[in-house]
Scaffold this motif. Structure first.
Motif, short mmCIF file in Angstrom:
data_model
loop_
_atom_site.label_atom_id
_atom_site.label_comp_id
_atom_site.label_asym_id
_atom_site.label_seq_id
_atom_site.Cartn_x
_atom_site.Cartn_y
_atom_site.Cartn_z
N GLY A 11 0.80 -1.21 0.00
CA GLY A 11 0.00 0.00 0.00
C GLY A 11 0.83 1.26 0.00
N LEU A 12 2.03 1.18 0.51
CA LEU A 12 2.90 2.35 0.59
C LEU A 12 3.92 2.41 -0.53
CD1 LEU A 12 3.65 2.34 4.43
CD2 LEU A 12 2.17 3.90 3.20
N ALA A 13 3.80 1.50 -1.49
CA ALA A 13 4.82 1.37 -2.53
C ALA A 13 5.08 2.67 -3.27
CB ALA A 13 4.42 0.27 -3.51
N ALA A 14 4.06 3.45 -3.47
CA ALA A 14 4.24 4.65 -4.29
C ALA A 14 4.23 5.94 -3.47
CB ALA A 14 3.14 4.71 -5.34
N VAL A 15 4.34 5.82 -2.19
CA VAL A 15 4.29 7.03 -1.37
C VAL A 15 5.68 7.61 -1.17
CG1 VAL A 15 2.22 6.31 -0.16
CG2 VAL A 15 4.43 5.83 0.84
N SER A 16 5.70 8.83 -0.76
CA SER A 16 6.98 9.49 -0.52
C SER A 16 7.58 9.05 0.81
CB SER A 16 6.78 11.00 -0.51
OG SER A 16 6.05 11.37 0.65
N LYS A 17 8.83 9.37 0.98
CA LYS A 17 9.52 9.03 2.22
C LYS A 17 8.83 9.69 3.41
CE LYS A 17 13.97 8.99 4.51
NZ LYS A 17 15.40 9.19 4.41
N GLU A 18 8.37 10.92 3.21
CA GLU A 18 7.70 11.63 4.29
C GLU A 18 6.41 10.94 4.70
OE1 GLU A 18 8.67 13.24 1.38
OE2 GLU A 18 10.53 13.99 2.25
N GLN A 21 7.30 7.75 6.51
CA GLN A 21 7.79 8.08 7.84
C GLN A 21 6.63 8.40 8.77
OE1 GLN A 21 11.20 7.96 8.77
NE2 GLN A 21 10.21 7.94 10.75
N LYS A 22 5.64 9.10 8.28
CA LYS A 22 4.47 9.46 9.09
C LYS A 22 3.73 8.21 9.56
CE LYS A 22 0.30 12.30 8.94
NZ LYS A 22 -0.53 13.20 8.14
N VAL A 23 3.52 7.26 8.67
CA VAL A 23 2.83 6.02 9.03
C VAL A 23 3.65 5.24 10.06
CG1 VAL A 23 2.08 3.76 8.17
CG2 VAL A 23 1.56 5.83 6.87
N VAL A 24 4.94 5.16 9.83
CA VAL A 24 5.82 4.42 10.75
C VAL A 24 5.88 5.12 12.10
CG1 VAL A 24 8.21 3.69 11.14
CG2 VAL A 24 7.13 3.31 8.92
N ASP A 25 5.92 6.44 12.11
CA ASP A 25 5.92 7.19 13.37
C ASP A 25 4.66 6.88 14.19
OD1 ASP A 25 8.38 8.31 12.88
OD2 ASP A 25 7.58 10.24 12.17
N GLU A 26 3.55 6.71 13.51
CA GLU A 26 2.30 6.35 14.19
C GLU A 26 2.43 4.97 14.84
OE1 GLU A 26 -0.69 7.84 14.98
OE2 GLU A 26 0.42 9.64 14.39
N LEU A 27 3.07 4.04 14.14
CA LEU A 27 3.28 2.71 14.71
C LEU A 27 4.19 2.78 15.94
CD1 LEU A 27 3.74 0.60 11.45
CD2 LEU A 27 1.75 0.60 12.97
N VAL A 28 5.19 3.64 15.90
CA VAL A 28 6.08 3.83 17.05
C VAL A 28 5.28 4.43 18.20
CG1 VAL A 28 8.07 5.11 17.93
CG2 VAL A 28 8.19 4.04 15.67
N LEU A 45 10.39 -0.16 3.27
CA LEU A 45 9.22 0.27 2.53
C LEU A 45 9.62 1.04 1.27
CD1 LEU A 45 6.84 1.45 5.39
CD2 LEU A 45 6.57 -0.56 3.95
N LEU A 46 10.59 1.91 1.40
CA LEU A 46 11.06 2.69 0.24
C LEU A 46 11.70 1.78 -0.80
CD1 LEU A 46 12.46 5.85 2.02
CD2 LEU A 46 10.31 5.63 0.76
N GLN A 47 12.50 0.82 -0.34
CA GLN A 47 13.14 -0.11 -1.27
C GLN A 47 12.08 -0.95 -1.98
OE1 GLN A 47 16.29 -0.21 -2.30
NE2 GLN A 47 15.69 -1.79 -3.74
N ARG A 48 11.08 -1.40 -1.23
CA ARG A 48 10.01 -2.19 -1.83
C ARG A 48 9.24 -1.34 -2.85
NH1 ARG A 48 8.44 -6.01 -4.49
NH2 ARG A 48 6.27 -6.62 -4.26
N GLY A 49 9.05 -0.08 -2.55
CA GLY A 49 8.39 0.82 -3.49
C GLY A 49 9.16 0.95 -4.79
N ILE A 50 10.47 1.07 -4.68
CA ILE A 50 11.33 1.15 -5.87
C ILE A 50 11.23 -0.14 -6.67
CG2 ILE A 50 13.74 1.23 -6.65
CD1 ILE A 50 14.22 3.16 -4.23
#
Length: 97
Positions: A11-18, A21-28, A45-50
């Motif tokens: 689901g995050l494959a095409a999203v930006s790093k920001e 990061q926001k989604v991951v920060d919520e998990l933290v 996540l970024l690597q998987r998106g690429i």
């Protein structure tokens, strides 16, 4: 915990790093990931998106080539070959005149 995050990867494959990061920060924040895990998850996540984007690009290219072949359309290479041949014929015609 990382498997939960990797499940989000598609689901995050095409999203930006920001955005990632926001989604991951919520998990933290919810205590589902540690700060160290979050850094690793964002990178994954970024690597998987690429990788997903590259797979999609390859699939689109493959399908486009199949359609060109199926419809018997001229490819860029075909056109370049014909242009070269026309130039050769034109040069021969000019040298005869």
């Amino acid at each position: 915990m990382l498997n939960k995050g990797l499940a989000l990867g598609l689901g995050l494959a095409a999203v930006s790093k920001e955005q990632a990061q926001k989604v991951v920060d919520e998990l933290v924040k919810k205590g589902e990931l540690s700060r160290d895990e979050s850094v690793e998850l964002v990178e994954k996540l970024l690597q998987r998106g690429i990788e997903t984007q590259q797979e999609l690009d390859n699939l689109i290219t493959k399908k486009a080539r199949e359609l060109v072949s199926k419809w018997d359309l001229a490819t860029k290479e075909d056109i370049q070959r014909l242009e070269k041949r026309i130039d050769q014929i034109d040069n021969k015609m000019n040298s005869v005149e």
